[in-house]
Enzyme design. Structure first.
Site, short mmCIF file in Angstrom:
data_model
loop_
_atom_site.label_atom_id
_atom_site.label_comp_id
_atom_site.label_asym_id
_atom_site.label_seq_id
_atom_site.Cartn_x
_atom_site.Cartn_y
_atom_site.Cartn_z
CG ASN A 88 142.82 65.93 141.81
OD1 ASN A 88 143.46 66.79 142.39
ND2 ASN A 88 143.40 65.01 141.05
CE LYS A 124 137.81 67.04 134.10
NZ LYS A 124 138.10 67.29 135.54
CB CYS A 153 138.69 64.00 136.71
SG CYS A 153 137.87 64.13 138.32
CG ASN A 159 142.35 69.26 134.14
OD1 ASN A 159 143.34 68.54 134.14
ND2 ASN A 159 141.43 69.21 135.08
CD GLU A 177 141.49 66.28 137.45
OE1 GLU A 177 140.82 67.07 136.77
OE2 GLU A 177 141.00 65.59 138.38
CD GLU A 210 137.78 70.37 136.94
OE1 GLU A 210 138.29 70.15 135.83
OE2 GLU A 210 137.35 69.47 137.70
#
Length: 308
Positions: free
Chosen positions: A193, A123, A168, A106, A46, A142
């Site tokens: 991550n 994501k 993730c 993302n 990621e 995020e």
């Protein structure tokens, strides 16, 4: 047998000051090593091109836009695509996407052996928060810098198989795997991550974080009869530590390869997609065993509704 020799290419830490050209050079070095091991597909983490920037708070969200890619491939990533074409190697990696309309995601992509982008995933399950939180040991913003993905969980035919992606935190949600499983997915590739300490419970350290990581991907693989390739960005980024845990899980839920340490590194494993058939045709034969008349609550509500 339908074997994909799959390389899980972990990146060590990327510092805030490190530019994309140097990161891409590291990715190419890992690709070259994967080629020496006859890999067909290489999977990176990621946000592979930058540090994990959502740990940094900007009052003006636009100040974070320099971490985002406006085109793919772009000038910095073109050499990565070129080397992959030279090697005849498919690849997947994650990055921060800024669309022409000004939307932020993302994102991960699947790229075929000829350099064609076959698939894109954004994501869905964004963790963290959207405002500075002084109660946390570190920020995880995020929700400030990204929108939830708008593409769902598609799969694609590639390398004589059916491949899907997630990113993730998605790996912790069983719905992620099941939606792809219902499309016959045979390999899920994902990057992550993951901070080595829970920002809201400091007693939850790296061992427990890695336990939950392995538990999630092993369960997703087993319950959907699919390979899962999970790749970390790891180590100390400007004083903020990320876990390792790069690994490959077979369709029976067993870890068949795991990379030690937190530095740049690659593991390669022959993943036979035909090994997915047993689970899909027996205990997880969805057509025979699922009882969707009882599953309505899963899509009818988000939060918990307690009994009266």
């Amino acid at each position: 047998m339908r074997v994909i020799r799959t390389a899980a290419a972990q990146l060590g830490p990327i510092q805030k000051a490190e530019d994309r050209d140097s990161v891409v050079a590291r990715m190419i070095a890992l690709m070259d090593e994967a080629k020496r091991q006859d890999a067909d597909l290489i999977v990176y983490p990621e946000l592979a091109l930058t540090t994990f920037f959502p740990r940094w708070y900007h009052e003006d969200r636009a100040e974070a836009d320099h971490w985002f890619e406006r085109e793919m491939p772009g000038p910095a990533t073109a050499p990565l695509f070129a080397r992959a074409r030279e090697h005849g190697m498919a690849l997947s990696f994650g990055y921060a996407e800024l669309t022409p309309e000004g939307r932020h995601f993302n994102t991960s992509i699947l790229v075929d052996r000829d350099g064609t982008i076959v698939g894109k995933y954004r994501k869905v399950h964004l963790p963290g928060h959207d405002e500075f939180d002084p109660e946390r040991s570190h920020q995880h913003l995020e929700k400030r810098y990204f929108e939830p993905g708008d593409l769902g969980f598609p799969v694609w035919r590639m390398l004589d198989g059916i491949l899907g992606m997630c990113i993730c935190n998605d790996r912790r949600w069983p719905e992620t795997y099941r939606v792809m499983g219902l499309q016959g997915v045979e390999m899920v590739v994902l990057g992550f991550n993951t901070p080595s300490v829970n920002a809201q419970r400091n007693a939850e350290g790296i061992e427990e974080r890695l336990f939950h990581h392995r538990l999630s991907v092993q369960a997703g693989a087993y319950q959907n009869g699919t390979w899962v390739v999970a790749v970390a960005k790891a180590g100390d980024e400007d004083g903020h530590h990320l876990t390792g845990g790069t690994l490959i899980v077979d369709p029976n839920g067993k870890i068949v390869a795991e990379l030690p340490g937190e530095a740049d590194g690659v593991i390669v494993h022959p993943c036979d997609l035909d090994e997915t058939r047993f689970g899909k045709e027996t205990i997880f034969d969805f057509a025979r065993h699922r009882r969707i008349e009882h599953y309505g609550r899963i899509t009818a509500q988000t939060g918990v509704v307690l009994p009266e």
